[in-house]
Design an enzyme around this catalytic site. Structure first.
Site, PDB file in Angstrom:
ATOM      1  N   TYR A 240      27.643  32.955  45.559  1.00 28.54           N
ATOM      2  CA  TYR A 240      28.606  33.294  44.500  1.00 28.54           C
ATOM      3  C   TYR A 240      28.190  32.642  43.187  1.00 28.54           C
ATOM      4  O   TYR A 240      28.053  33.306  42.157  1.00 28.54           O
ATOM      5  CB  TYR A 240      30.014  32.828  44.900  1.00 28.54           C
ATOM      6  CG  TYR A 240      31.041  33.009  43.792  1.00 28.54           C
ATOM      7  CD1 TYR A 240      31.629  34.251  43.570  1.00 28.54           C
ATOM      8  CD2 TYR A 240      31.398  31.944  42.957  1.00 28.54           C
ATOM      9  CE1 TYR A 240      32.553  34.422  42.541  1.00 28.54           C
ATOM     10  CE2 TYR A 240      32.316  32.112  41.934  1.00 28.54           C
ATOM     11  CZ  TYR A 240      32.896  33.355  41.736  1.00 28.54           C
ATOM     12  OH  TYR A 240      33.802  33.532  40.702  1.00 28.54           O
TER      13      TYR A 240
ATOM     14  N   SER B 182      31.955  32.836  35.439  1.00 26.12           N
ATOM     15  CA  SER B 182      32.737  31.750  36.030  1.00 26.12           C
ATOM     16  C   SER B 182      32.207  30.436  35.490  1.00 26.12           C
ATOM     17  O   SER B 182      31.014  30.332  35.145  1.00 26.12           O
ATOM     18  CB  SER B 182      32.565  31.766  37.560  1.00 26.12           C
ATOM     19  OG  SER B 182      33.113  30.591  38.120  1.00 26.12           O
TER      20      SER B 182
HETATM   21  N1  LIG Z   1      40.228  33.287  40.333  1.00 25.15           N
HETATM   22  C1  LIG Z   1      39.309  32.406  39.998  1.00 25.15           C
HETATM   23  O1  LIG Z   1      39.437  31.200  40.271  1.00 25.15           O
HETATM   24  C2  LIG Z   1      38.072  32.857  39.264  1.00 25.15           C
HETATM   25  C3  LIG Z   1      37.290  31.873  38.645  1.00 25.15           C
HETATM   26  C4  LIG Z   1      36.138  32.275  37.976  1.00 25.15           C
HETATM   27  C5  LIG Z   1      35.780  33.605  37.943  1.00 25.15           C
HETATM   28  N2  LIG Z   1      36.573  34.539  38.559  1.00 25.15           N
HETATM   29  C6  LIG Z   1      36.125  35.924  38.528  1.00 25.15           C
HETATM   30  O2  LIG Z   1      37.162  36.758  38.105  1.00 25.15           O
HETATM   31  C7  LIG Z   1      36.951  38.061  38.634  1.00 25.15           C
HETATM   32  C8  LIG Z   1      38.252  38.579  39.223  1.00 25.15           C
HETATM   33  O3  LIG Z   1      38.592  37.763  40.327  1.00 25.15           O
HETATM   34  P1  LIG Z   1      40.099  37.403  40.721  1.00 25.15           P
HETATM   35  O4  LIG Z   1      40.205  35.942  40.757  1.00 25.15           O
HETATM   36  O5  LIG Z   1      41.025  38.190  39.900  1.00 25.15           O
HETATM   37  O6  LIG Z   1      40.119  37.856  42.252  1.00 25.15           O
HETATM   38  P2  LIG Z   1      40.828  39.081  43.011  1.00 25.15           P
HETATM   39  O7  LIG Z   1      42.293  39.081  42.740  1.00 25.15           O
HETATM   40  O8  LIG Z   1      40.335  38.997  44.411  1.00 25.15           O
HETATM   41  O9  LIG Z   1      40.215  40.343  42.279  1.00 25.15           O
HETATM   42  C9  LIG Z   1      38.947  40.831  42.579  1.00 25.15           C
HETATM   43  C10 LIG Z   1      38.911  42.273  42.150  1.00 25.15           C
HETATM   44  O10 LIG Z   1      37.592  42.777  42.386  1.00 25.15           O
HETATM   45  C11 LIG Z   1      37.705  44.028  42.985  1.00 25.15           C
HETATM   46  N3  LIG Z   1      36.534  44.309  43.825  1.00 25.15           N
HETATM   47  C12 LIG Z   1      35.991  43.554  44.807  1.00 25.15           C
HETATM   48  N4  LIG Z   1      34.950  44.191  45.350  1.00 25.15           N
HETATM   49  C13 LIG Z   1      34.822  45.375  44.694  1.00 25.15           C
HETATM   50  C14 LIG Z   1      33.936  46.474  44.790  1.00 25.15           C
HETATM   51  N5  LIG Z   1      32.951  46.532  45.701  1.00 25.15           N
HETATM   52  N6  LIG Z   1      34.095  47.520  43.942  1.00 25.15           N
HETATM   53  C15 LIG Z   1      35.087  47.508  43.019  1.00 25.15           C
HETATM   54  N7  LIG Z   1      35.965  46.502  42.880  1.00 25.15           N
HETATM   55  C16 LIG Z   1      35.825  45.445  43.718  1.00 25.15           C
HETATM   56  C17 LIG Z   1      38.987  43.993  43.805  1.00 25.15           C
HETATM   57  O11 LIG Z   1      39.527  45.315  43.900  1.00 25.15           O
HETATM   58  P3  LIG Z   1      39.493  46.215  45.239  1.00 25.15           P
HETATM   59  O12 LIG Z   1      39.588  45.276  46.412  1.00 25.15           O
HETATM   60  O13 LIG Z   1      40.683  47.106  45.068  1.00 25.15           O
HETATM   61  O14 LIG Z   1      38.200  46.954  45.152  1.00 25.15           O
HETATM   62  C18 LIG Z   1      39.885  43.156  42.912  1.00 25.15           C
HETATM   63  O15 LIG Z   1      40.581  43.962  42.004  1.00 25.15           O
HETATM   64  C19 LIG Z   1      35.827  37.946  39.646  1.00 25.15           C
HETATM   65  O16 LIG Z   1      34.611  38.397  39.078  1.00 25.15           O
HETATM   66  C20 LIG Z   1      35.758  36.450  39.897  1.00 25.15           C
HETATM   67  O17 LIG Z   1      34.476  36.039  40.290  1.00 25.15           O
HETATM   68  C21 LIG Z   1      37.696  34.190  39.214  1.00 25.15           C
END
Ligand SMILES: NC(=O)c1ccc[n+]([C@@H]2O[C@H](COP(=O)([O-])OP(=O)(O)OC[C@H]3O[C@@H](n4cnc5c(N)ncnc54)[C@H](OP(=O)(O)O)[C@@H]3O)[C@@H](O)[C@H]2O)c1
Length: 249
Positions: A151, A138
């Protein structure tokens, strides 16, 4: 990383960035396996997108990771790309003792989950051509958002881990590329920012990120323009200003 002909496992592939990457990479001619805890979403994805495979996986559970490794080793021995994308982001008040659980959960899922996945799956990747570990960190790894302290800390740690991983694998001539994806705020449900105009639309983020990879297949980091000022805050001497700005958001 080549853009087609890979066999790719994406953790956190049930929603947001992980699902978006899965669909784009599937369309581009890769074999994609999406992994996550929500079985109903995995079933929906495989039904709607024939050719995508799915795996129930909880990265917080070492037994679940071990089972996933055995399953993938048998079903997809050609696995050459692991995308460590699963993550959680929760608000945390450091003066409230209840925040400790959220802090521990971040470490277990974001940091330990990625480390455990890496140890479990590297033996499958090493030896396969064009192998890649892609870690989604991130921009907040580089300047923190103070309302989500642990985080940010897990993402900073994952940046550091990715750097060491890249050097160790290169020194060992293991033939595994390490790519860090550094997203800015993107419209997903991660922290409820799916409708937030300040966050980057998911499709735009995916397009720019994959364009960067196409232009520079040997990239160490994929940093879209919107994340660049945060990623480079220390180098440009703007860290204090960027931290103050992020603290107000
Ligand atoms: N969106 C942003 O602004 C942003 C910015 C910087 C970085 N990121 C990073 O991008 C990545 C994806 O995030 P996103 O924004 O796409 O959010 P999201 O839609 O909430 O996706 C998170 C994913 O992680 C999975 N997950 C959570 N806990 C888990 C566990 N214990 N085991 C396996 N899977 C798990 C969830 O699947 P299940 O619930 O089905 O397990 C879901 O598919 C994350 O690492 C986040 O930190 C996001």
């Amino acid at each position: 990383m080549k853009m087609t002909g890979n066999t790719i496992l994406i953790t956190g592939g049930t929603s947001g960035i992980g699902l978006g990457l899965a669909l784009r990479l599937h369309e581009a001619g890769n074999k994609v396996i999406v992994a996550g805890r929500r079985k109903e979403l995995l079933d929906e994805i495989t039904a709607e997108h024939p050719g995508i495979d799915a795996l129930v996986l909880d990265v917080a559970d070492p037994d679940s990771i071990a089972r996933a490794r055995e399953t993938v080793a048998a079903s997809h021995p050609g696995l050459n790309v692991l995308v460590n994308n699963a993550g959680i982001q929760l608000l945390e008040n450091l003066l409230d003792p209840a925040g400790l659980q959220a802090a521990e959960d971040h470490v277990t899922v974001n940091l330990l989950g990625t480390i455990r996945m890496t140890y479990a799956f590297l033996p499958l990747l090493v030896g396969n051509d064009d192998a890649v570990v892609m870690n989604v960190t991130s921009a907040l790894a580089f300047v923190p958002l103070p309302i989500t302290p642990t985080y940010n800390a897990t993402k900073a740690a994952l940046h550091s881990f990715s750097e060491s991983l890249r050097i160790q694998l290169a020194s060992a001539d293991a033939g595994v590329q390490v790519i860090e994806v550094v997203p800015p705020a993107v419209r997903t449900t991660l922290l409820g920012q799916q409708d937030n105009e300040q966050s980057m639309p998911l499709d735009d983020f995916l397009t720019e990120t994959l364009d960067l990879l196409r232009e520079k297949p040997d990239a160490k980091e994929l940093v879209v323009e919107r994340a660049r000022f945060i990623r480079d805050a220390v180098a440009t001497g703007s860290y204090d200003d960027v931290l103050a700005m992020i603290s107000r958001s």
